[in-house]
Scaffold this active site. Sequence first.
Site, PDB file in Angstrom:
ATOM      1  N   GLU A  41       0.819  -1.206   0.000  1.00  0.00           N
ATOM      2  CA  GLU A  41       0.000   0.000   0.000  1.00  0.00           C
ATOM      3  C   GLU A  41       0.858   1.263   0.000  1.00  0.00           C
ATOM      4  O   GLU A  41       0.332   2.378  -0.003  1.00  0.00           O
ATOM      5  CB  GLU A  41      -0.927   0.001   1.220  1.00  0.00           C
ATOM      6  CG  GLU A  41      -1.975  -1.106   1.194  1.00  0.00           C
ATOM      7  CD  GLU A  41      -2.889  -1.094   2.412  1.00  0.00           C
ATOM      8  OE1 GLU A  41      -2.782  -0.152   3.227  1.00  0.00           O
ATOM      9  OE2 GLU A  41      -3.708  -2.016   2.553  1.00  0.00           O
ATOM     10  N   THR A  63      12.090  -3.496   1.782  1.00  0.00           N
ATOM     11  CA  THR A  63      11.297  -4.455   2.544  1.00  0.00           C
ATOM     12  C   THR A  63      11.831  -5.864   2.313  1.00  0.00           C
ATOM     13  O   THR A  63      12.890  -6.058   1.704  1.00  0.00           O
ATOM     14  CB  THR A  63       9.791  -4.335   2.195  1.00  0.00           C
ATOM     15  OG1 THR A  63       9.037  -5.118   3.128  1.00  0.00           O
ATOM     16  CG2 THR A  63       9.495  -4.798   0.775  1.00  0.00           C
ATOM     17  N   LYS A 112      16.287  -6.037   3.786  1.00  0.00           N
ATOM     18  CA  LYS A 112      16.616  -5.028   4.797  1.00  0.00           C
ATOM     19  C   LYS A 112      18.028  -5.173   5.355  1.00  0.00           C
ATOM     20  O   LYS A 112      18.596  -4.200   5.868  1.00  0.00           O
ATOM     21  CB  LYS A 112      15.595  -5.068   5.936  1.00  0.00           C
ATOM     22  CG  LYS A 112      14.209  -4.602   5.532  1.00  0.00           C
ATOM     23  CD  LYS A 112      13.255  -4.614   6.708  1.00  0.00           C
ATOM     24  CE  LYS A 112      11.861  -4.184   6.287  1.00  0.00           C
ATOM     25  NZ  LYS A 112      10.911  -4.169   7.426  1.00  0.00           N
ATOM     26  N   GLY A 117      14.497 -11.825  11.640  1.00  0.00           N
ATOM     27  CA  GLY A 117      15.043 -11.063  10.525  1.00  0.00           C
ATOM     28  C   GLY A 117      15.193  -9.589  10.852  1.00  0.00           C
ATOM     29  O   GLY A 117      15.183  -9.183  12.020  1.00  0.00           O
ATOM     30  N   SER A 120      13.155  -7.035  10.492  1.00  0.00           N
ATOM     31  CA  SER A 120      12.019  -6.439  11.204  1.00  0.00           C
ATOM     32  C   SER A 120      12.036  -6.811  12.678  1.00  0.00           C
ATOM     33  O   SER A 120      11.742  -5.987  13.547  1.00  0.00           O
ATOM     34  CB  SER A 120      10.701  -6.887  10.571  1.00  0.00           C
ATOM     35  OG  SER A 120      10.570  -6.393   9.259  1.00  0.00           O
ATOM     36  N   TYR A 148      -0.047  -6.165   7.133  1.00  0.00           N
ATOM     37  CA  TYR A 148      -1.261  -5.345   7.085  1.00  0.00           C
ATOM     38  C   TYR A 148      -2.208  -5.786   5.975  1.00  0.00           C
ATOM     39  O   TYR A 148      -3.291  -5.229   5.816  1.00  0.00           O
ATOM     40  CB  TYR A 148      -0.907  -3.865   6.925  1.00  0.00           C
ATOM     41  CG  TYR A 148      -0.056  -3.568   5.716  1.00  0.00           C
ATOM     42  CD1 TYR A 148      -0.642  -3.330   4.478  1.00  0.00           C
ATOM     43  CD2 TYR A 148       1.324  -3.539   5.813  1.00  0.00           C
ATOM     44  CE1 TYR A 148       0.129  -3.075   3.362  1.00  0.00           C
ATOM     45  CE2 TYR A 148       2.112  -3.284   4.700  1.00  0.00           C
ATOM     46  CZ  TYR A 148       1.512  -3.053   3.484  1.00  0.00           C
ATOM     47  OH  TYR A 148       2.285  -2.810   2.373  1.00  0.00           O
ATOM     48  N   GLY A 163      -0.203  -3.989  10.883  1.00  0.00           N
ATOM     49  CA  GLY A 163       0.920  -3.099  10.617  1.00  0.00           C
ATOM     50  C   GLY A 163       0.607  -1.840   9.840  1.00  0.00           C
ATOM     51  O   GLY A 163       1.530  -1.127   9.434  1.00  0.00           O
TER      52      GLY A 163
END
Length: 258
Positions: free
Chosen positions: A15, A61, A65, A127, A129, A213, A234
Amino acid sequence: MYTTGLIGKNINYSESPEIHNNYYKKNNIPFFYKIFNLKQDQIDDFIKNLHKNNIKGFNVTIPYKETILQYLNDIVYPADKIGAVNTVAVQEDKLIGYNTDYIGFIKSLQYYNIQVKNFKCLIIGSGGSAKCIYYALKELNARDICIVSRNPEKARLKFEKKVKILNIKDENKLDRYDLIVNCTPIGGPNLKEQKPIELKEIKKNCVVYDLNYTPKRSKLLKEAKENGAFIINGEKMLIFQAYSAIGLWCLNGIKGGR
């Protein structure tokens, strides 16, 4: 018109273009945001052609990352400590890495008025995140943070020695945690029918946060809700980190961008 965007793999669901382009239009910013679906062996060419393609900055992303670190000239705190970057600013002679996910996660907790001080927290995944969320929770004075991973031996190489890391198969006492955060893509758009862990017994009013999300309510969040948890996806984190990234890409920052 400058180009900005998101690099990752199988990320057409994102998004981010809508969030960024709406913000640019509303604030008369001469930027455009697009998706860059890249394979590992395409990253070199992407980086080499940044100036040619008039790219001012980009987000990063899954699964890049940590991969992106090798291309950066400077990594700004807390990204250097986290060891993962999700936002890159393209300057004339260098690339600077940031972690705006860190900011986005903290602001999302503030948005929902969740105070994690003294919380016992469980992070699912190991990872980039997961590392970001670990350091954010430390900053917010969470009392205890545990990591569960499918590969705990590999995970131990990424975190401080004092961090408790368990095999995800061995953690079945979830009622001890006040906050559970899913930092894996499991349950997200490419793995909708899966859950990273079973939430059979969780503490009443436990907060269950899924960084995914899409869908808005993953199988994990549905199960958590059925068991009395307060659930968060998220989306707010995505929005807050996006505004922070935009501020970094604009020379003097923009209203609402920090």
